[in-house]
Design a protein around this motif. Structure first.
Motif, PDB file in Angstrom:
ATOM      1  N   SER A 156       0.853  -1.183   0.000  1.00 41.90           N
ATOM      2  CA  SER A 156       0.000   0.000   0.000  1.00 41.90           C
ATOM      3  C   SER A 156       0.886   1.229   0.000  1.00 41.90           C
ATOM      4  O   SER A 156       1.967   1.226   0.582  1.00 41.90           O
ATOM      5  N   LEU A 171       2.141   6.235   2.858  1.00 42.93           N
ATOM      6  CA  LEU A 171       2.491   6.414   4.267  1.00 42.93           C
ATOM      7  C   LEU A 171       3.387   7.634   4.464  1.00 42.93           C
ATOM      8  O   LEU A 171       3.162   8.448   5.344  1.00 42.93           O
ATOM      9  N   GLY A 210      -5.471   1.340   6.356  1.00 43.36           N
ATOM     10  CA  GLY A 210      -4.108   1.334   5.842  1.00 43.36           C
ATOM     11  C   GLY A 210      -4.004   1.556   4.351  1.00 43.36           C
ATOM     12  O   GLY A 210      -2.898   1.533   3.800  1.00 43.36           O
ATOM     13  N   GLU A 211      -5.128   1.777   3.686  1.00 43.57           N
ATOM     14  CA  GLU A 211      -5.091   2.033   2.249  1.00 43.57           C
ATOM     15  C   GLU A 211      -4.401   3.368   1.958  1.00 43.57           C
ATOM     16  O   GLU A 211      -3.595   3.471   1.030  1.00 43.57           O
ATOM     17  N   THR A 212      -4.729   4.392   2.717  1.00 49.51           N
ATOM     18  CA  THR A 212      -4.111   5.710   2.557  1.00 49.51           C
ATOM     19  C   THR A 212      -3.773   6.275   3.928  1.00 49.51           C
ATOM     20  O   THR A 212      -4.423   5.952   4.925  1.00 49.51           O
ATOM     21  N   PHE A 213      -2.743   7.125   3.981  1.00 50.87           N
ATOM     22  CA  PHE A 213      -2.292   7.739   5.219  1.00 50.87           C
ATOM     23  C   PHE A 213      -2.120   9.238   5.034  1.00 50.87           C
ATOM     24  O   PHE A 213      -1.863   9.726   3.927  1.00 50.87           O
ATOM     25  N   SER A 214      -2.223   9.959   6.140  1.00 50.34           N
ATOM     26  CA  SER A 214      -1.869  11.372   6.169  1.00 50.34           C
ATOM     27  C   SER A 214      -1.000  11.612   7.392  1.00 50.34           C
ATOM     28  O   SER A 214      -1.208  10.990   8.451  1.00 50.34           O
ATOM     29  N   SER A 245      -4.267   6.557   9.368  1.00 49.97           N
ATOM     30  CA  SER A 245      -5.144   6.060   8.307  1.00 49.97           C
ATOM     31  C   SER A 245      -6.510   5.774   8.898  1.00 49.97           C
ATOM     32  O   SER A 245      -6.614   5.192   9.987  1.00 49.97           O
ATOM     33  N   ASN A 246      -7.557   6.181   8.202  1.00 50.38           N
ATOM     34  CA  ASN A 246      -8.916   5.879   8.629  1.00 50.38           C
ATOM     35  C   ASN A 246      -9.613   4.916   7.678  1.00 50.38           C
ATOM     36  O   ASN A 246     -10.832   4.740   7.760  1.00 50.38           O
ATOM     37  N   ASP A 247      -8.834   4.293   6.780  1.00 49.75           N
ATOM     38  CA  ASP A 247      -9.411   3.335   5.836  1.00 49.75           C
ATOM     39  C   ASP A 247      -8.633   2.017   5.819  1.00 49.75           C
ATOM     40  O   ASP A 247      -8.434   1.408   4.782  1.00 49.75           O
TER      41      ASP A 247
END
Length: 234
Positions: A58, A61, A91-95, A87-89
């Motif tokens: 993924s 990060l 681990g698909e996307t991070f901020s 990530s709130n999904d």
């Protein structure tokens, strides 16, 4: 050629597993049912949805090597020691989160059962985040706190923050912590129990030897006593 530094069993353990050849060194992973999340060097994030039989990398990060991370449902928090990513999904996307600290050095991070996230590190640094976990602030502790925090444990709604020299701090909400005097000289690396009756495992190194002891508390971590003979190894 992937290096493995951690191992876990769960109820959907496959006979064999396949990982992409470009996958970096894996430092730790978590499973919730068939969904697994692995993190490691060079900001590695890998996801499995079939019990570990296959993995895919993924992106997004944006950190270096992961020092610690935690997962609760679709929420993931991770730190490379200097930054915190959220990530709130799953681990698909991070901020990368905003951290109210100059040059932080973090060693441990956790999401509590209430959804409050906490992180700890050197020189008394305890941080917390609420809601979407995008902003982290200082938890309230004692003045001139110099504890180096190395682990969090949550038991019966109480959050314990363990220090590298046997210190122990308690919190009911993650927003403020109070020190207790457990009488330990080594850090707690595991803690379990129910109510005031706790068992812990300590670990320390001295002169190239590792010492580990089983300890017990009957007053909610206020004091601990060694149970049995300590283990000494190299």
């Amino acid at each position: 050629t992937t290096e493995i530094y951690t191992l876990s069993l769960h109820d959907a353990l496959p006979i064999s597993a396949t990982t992409p050849p470009e996958l970096g060194a894996v430092r730790s992973f978590r499973f919730t049912g068939d969904r697994g999340l692995a993190m490691g060097d060079a900001g590695l994030v890998a996801i499995s949805t079939d019990g570990g039989a296959s993995w895919r990398a993924s992106g997004g990060l944006g950190l270096g090597s992961i020092r610690a991370f935690d997962v609760k449902g679709d929420t993931v928090v991770a730190t490379d020691g200097r930054n915190i990513a959220v990530s709130n999904d799953g681990g698909e996307t991070f901020s990368v989160a905003s951290v109210d600290a100059k040059k932080p050095e973090l060693y441990t991070i956790s999401i509590t059962s209430s959804g409050v996230a906490v992180a700890g590190g050197k020189k008394g640094m305890l941080l917390y985040a609420i809601d979407d976990l995008s902003s982290w602030s200082w938890s309230a502790t004692a003045p001139k706190n110099r504890t180096t925090y190395v682990g969090f444990y949550e038991l019966a709604g109480v959050i314990y923050a363990a220090g590298s020299k046997g210190e122990l701090w308690r919190s009911n909400d993650g927003l403020s912590f109070n020190a207790v005097s457990p009488g330990l000289s080594q850090s707690l690396v595991a803690l379990a129990g129910d109510g005031d009756h706790l068992f812990g495992l300590t670990r320390g190194e001295r002169r190239y030897k590792v010492t580990s002891s089983l300890v017990e508390s009957t007053d909610g971590g206020q004091h601990f006593a060694v149970v049995g003979k300590p283990y000494v190894g190299r």
